[in-house]
Design a protein around this motif. Sequence first.
Motif, PDB file in Angstrom:
ATOM      1  N   ARG A   1      -9.518  13.032   7.651  1.00  0.00           N
ATOM      2  CA  ARG A   1      -8.299  13.526   6.996  1.00  0.00           C
ATOM      3  C   ARG A   1      -7.393  14.127   8.058  1.00  0.00           C
ATOM      4  NH1 ARG A   1      -9.088  17.637   2.386  1.00  0.00           N
ATOM      5  NH2 ARG A   1      -9.201  19.137   4.093  1.00  0.00           N
ATOM      6  N   LEU A   2      -6.242  13.544   8.210  1.00  0.00           N
ATOM      7  CA  LEU A   2      -5.257  14.038   9.158  1.00  0.00           C
ATOM      8  C   LEU A   2      -4.314  14.997   8.451  1.00  0.00           C
ATOM      9  CD1 LEU A   2      -4.306  10.726  11.001  1.00  0.00           C
ATOM     10  CD2 LEU A   2      -6.252  12.257  11.393  1.00  0.00           C
ATOM     11  N   SER A   3      -3.933  16.048   9.155  1.00  0.00           N
ATOM     12  CA  SER A   3      -2.980  17.015   8.615  1.00  0.00           C
ATOM     13  C   SER A   3      -1.742  17.051   9.484  1.00  0.00           C
ATOM     14  CB  SER A   3      -3.604  18.410   8.577  1.00  0.00           C
ATOM     15  OG  SER A   3      -4.727  18.445   7.737  1.00  0.00           O
ATOM     16  N   CYS A   4      -0.629  17.303   8.851  1.00  0.00           N
ATOM     17  CA  CYS A   4       0.636  17.466   9.564  1.00  0.00           C
ATOM     18  C   CYS A   4       1.275  18.740   9.043  1.00  0.00           C
ATOM     19  CB  CYS A   4       1.551  16.279   9.310  1.00  0.00           C
ATOM     20  SG  CYS A   4       3.204  16.452  10.037  1.00  0.00           S
ATOM     21  N   LYS A   5       1.389  19.724   9.915  1.00  0.00           N
ATOM     22  CA  LYS A   5       2.003  20.982   9.524  1.00  0.00           C
ATOM     23  C   LYS A   5       3.398  21.071  10.127  1.00  0.00           C
ATOM     24  CE  LYS A   5       1.313  25.931   9.191  1.00  0.00           C
ATOM     25  NZ  LYS A   5       0.396  27.069   9.427  1.00  0.00           N
ATOM     26  N   ALA A   6       4.354  21.395   9.262  1.00  0.00           N
ATOM     27  CA  ALA A   6       5.739  21.513   9.701  1.00  0.00           C
ATOM     28  C   ALA A   6       6.084  22.975   9.925  1.00  0.00           C
ATOM     29  CB  ALA A   6       6.665  20.918   8.663  1.00  0.00           C
ATOM     30  N   HIS A   7       6.683  23.230  11.067  1.00  0.00           N
ATOM     31  CA  HIS A   7       7.183  24.564  11.383  1.00  0.00           C
ATOM     32  C   HIS A   7       8.705  24.487  11.353  1.00  0.00           C
ATOM     33  CE1 HIS A   7       3.198  25.996  12.774  1.00  0.00           C
ATOM     34  NE2 HIS A   7       3.045  24.723  13.089  1.00  0.00           N
ATOM     35  N   GLY A   8       9.321  25.381  10.565  1.00  0.00           N
ATOM     36  CA  GLY A   8      10.763  25.332  10.411  1.00  0.00           C
ATOM     37  C   GLY A   8      11.139  24.892   9.009  1.00  0.00           C
ATOM     38  N   ASN A   9      12.415  24.799   8.761  1.00  0.00           N
ATOM     39  CA  ASN A   9      12.931  24.481   7.433  1.00  0.00           C
ATOM     40  C   ASN A   9      13.028  22.958   7.243  1.00  0.00           C
ATOM     41  OD1 ASN A   9      14.243  24.234   5.036  1.00  0.00           O
ATOM     42  ND2 ASN A   9      16.010  25.483   5.590  1.00  0.00           N
ATOM     43  N   ILE A  10      12.203  22.446   6.354  1.00  0.00           N
ATOM     44  CA  ILE A  10      12.225  20.996   6.108  1.00  0.00           C
ATOM     45  C   ILE A  10      12.715  20.668   4.709  1.00  0.00           C
ATOM     46  CG2 ILE A  10      10.440  20.536   7.813  1.00  0.00           C
ATOM     47  CD1 ILE A  10       8.492  20.112   5.441  1.00  0.00           C
ATOM     48  N   ARG A  11      13.386  21.596   4.057  1.00  0.00           N
ATOM     49  CA  ARG A  11      13.812  21.376   2.674  1.00  0.00           C
ATOM     50  C   ARG A  11      14.787  20.218   2.535  1.00  0.00           C
ATOM     51  NH1 ARG A  11      15.763  27.168   0.772  1.00  0.00           N
ATOM     52  NH2 ARG A  11      16.421  27.183   2.940  1.00  0.00           N
ATOM     53  N   ASN A  12      15.548  19.941   3.579  1.00  0.00           N
ATOM     54  CA  ASN A  12      16.532  18.861   3.501  1.00  0.00           C
ATOM     55  C   ASN A  12      15.956  17.498   3.889  1.00  0.00           C
ATOM     56  OD1 ASN A  12      18.571  20.608   2.656  1.00  0.00           O
ATOM     57  ND2 ASN A  12      19.117  21.114   4.768  1.00  0.00           N
ATOM     58  N   PHE A  13      14.676  17.452   4.153  1.00  0.00           N
ATOM     59  CA  PHE A  13      14.046  16.201   4.549  1.00  0.00           C
ATOM     60  C   PHE A  13      13.204  15.682   3.390  1.00  0.00           C
ATOM     61  CE2 PHE A  13      15.130  16.044   8.989  1.00  0.00           C
ATOM     62  CZ  PHE A  13      15.445  17.356   9.276  1.00  0.00           C
ATOM     63  N   ASP A  14      13.564  14.504   2.883  1.00  0.00           N
ATOM     64  CA  ASP A  14      12.889  13.948   1.706  1.00  0.00           C
ATOM     65  C   ASP A  14      11.651  13.147   2.054  1.00  0.00           C
ATOM     66  OD1 ASP A  14      13.259  11.077  -0.263  1.00  0.00           O
ATOM     67  OD2 ASP A  14      12.498  12.999  -1.001  1.00  0.00           O
ATOM     68  N   CYS A  15      11.684  12.474   3.191  1.00  0.00           N
ATOM     69  CA  CYS A  15      10.650  11.480   3.474  1.00  0.00           C
ATOM     70  C   CYS A  15       9.669  11.976   4.532  1.00  0.00           C
ATOM     71  CB  CYS A  15      11.313  10.195   3.948  1.00  0.00           C
ATOM     72  SG  CYS A  15      10.287   8.735   3.758  1.00  0.00           S
ATOM     73  N   LEU A  16       8.381  11.887   4.222  1.00  0.00           N
ATOM     74  CA  LEU A  16       7.317  12.262   5.144  1.00  0.00           C
ATOM     75  C   LEU A  16       6.511  11.013   5.459  1.00  0.00           C
ATOM     76  CD1 LEU A  16       6.228  15.345   3.030  1.00  0.00           C
ATOM     77  CD2 LEU A  16       7.737  15.355   5.019  1.00  0.00           C
ATOM     78  N   GLY A  17       6.349  10.717   6.725  1.00  0.00           N
ATOM     79  CA  GLY A  17       5.682   9.470   7.080  1.00  0.00           C
ATOM     80  C   GLY A  17       4.618   9.639   8.140  1.00  0.00           C
ATOM     81  N   TRP A  18       3.734   8.658   8.184  1.00  0.00           N
ATOM     82  CA  TRP A  18       2.703   8.579   9.222  1.00  0.00           C
ATOM     83  C   TRP A  18       2.827   7.232   9.920  1.00  0.00           C
ATOM     84  CZ3 TRP A  18      -0.672  12.294  10.834  1.00  0.00           C
ATOM     85  CH2 TRP A  18      -0.828  13.420  10.017  1.00  0.00           C
ATOM     86  N   PHE A  19       2.735   7.281  11.232  1.00  0.00           N
ATOM     87  CA  PHE A  19       2.798   6.081  12.052  1.00  0.00           C
ATOM     88  C   PHE A  19       1.605   6.073  12.991  1.00  0.00           C
ATOM     89  CE2 PHE A  19       7.124   4.487  11.242  1.00  0.00           C
ATOM     90  CZ  PHE A  19       7.606   5.533  10.484  1.00  0.00           C
ATOM     91  N   ARG A  20       1.338   4.903  13.560  1.00  0.00           N
ATOM     92  CA  ARG A  20       0.271   4.859  14.554  1.00  0.00           C
ATOM     93  C   ARG A  20       0.681   3.974  15.713  1.00  0.00           C
ATOM     94  NH1 ARG A  20      -4.470   1.753  11.070  1.00  0.00           N
ATOM     95  NH2 ARG A  20      -3.485  -0.320  10.948  1.00  0.00           N
ATOM     96  N   GLN A  21       0.105   4.280  16.851  1.00  0.00           N
ATOM     97  CA  GLN A  21       0.455   3.567  18.082  1.00  0.00           C
ATOM     98  C   GLN A  21      -0.811   3.210  18.825  1.00  0.00           C
ATOM     99  OE1 GLN A  21       2.376   5.838  21.337  1.00  0.00           O
ATOM    100  NE2 GLN A  21       4.027   4.323  21.157  1.00  0.00           N
ATOM    101  N   THR A  22      -0.903   1.932  19.175  1.00  0.00           N
ATOM    102  CA  THR A  22      -2.018   1.426  19.960  1.00  0.00           C
ATOM    103  C   THR A  22      -1.453   0.793  21.216  1.00  0.00           C
ATOM    104  OG1 THR A  22      -3.213   0.931  17.926  1.00  0.00           O
ATOM    105  CG2 THR A  22      -4.009  -0.121  19.930  1.00  0.00           C
ATOM    106  N   PRO A  23      -2.045   1.055  22.388  1.00  0.00           N
ATOM    107  CA  PRO A  23      -1.522   0.459  23.626  1.00  0.00           C
ATOM    108  C   PRO A  23      -1.391  -1.051  23.528  1.00  0.00           C
ATOM    109  CG  PRO A  23      -3.163   2.107  24.134  1.00  0.00           C
ATOM    110  CD  PRO A  23      -3.174   1.936  22.642  1.00  0.00           C
ATOM    111  N   GLY A  24      -0.243  -1.559  23.916  1.00  0.00           N
ATOM    112  CA  GLY A  24      -0.029  -2.997  23.896  1.00  0.00           C
ATOM    113  C   GLY A  24       0.462  -3.546  22.577  1.00  0.00           C
TER     114      GLY A  24
END
Length: 123
Positions: free
Chosen positions: A19-42
């Motif tokens: 289970r991955l967690s993402c904690k936001a610091h700061g005011n995110i009330r104006n941001f509607d979309c929360l996303g997860w991405f991944r990156q693999t070399p190449g």
Amino acid sequence: QVRLVESGGGSVQTGGSLRLSCKAHGNIRNFDCLGWFRQTPGKEDEGVAARSDDTGREFYATSVEGRFTISRRSANMVWLQLDNLRPEDTAVYYCAIATICGTPLNRASYTYWGQGTQVTVSS
């Protein structure tokens, strides 16, 4: 200013869960979309999951649908549950936020990014 911090990555065997967690610091009330991405070399970055706060709608890449689940834990915390993991899920996973979920799995939509957390799945 917004800062995103991921945690929860690690090493598991095929079929395991994380289970991955993402904690936001700061005011995110104006941001509607929360996303997860991944990156693999190449490989190109892949949007794996996103969630619209306004509608509650969730979006998943075909490669993870039915195995990954995005959820809003609190006002400043988003989870990504990874189940039935496969070696091809090995990557650095990043969370990000966008003002709207226009193209939720497209990284160009997102404004702020975390530093990433490594997920390694062994066979």
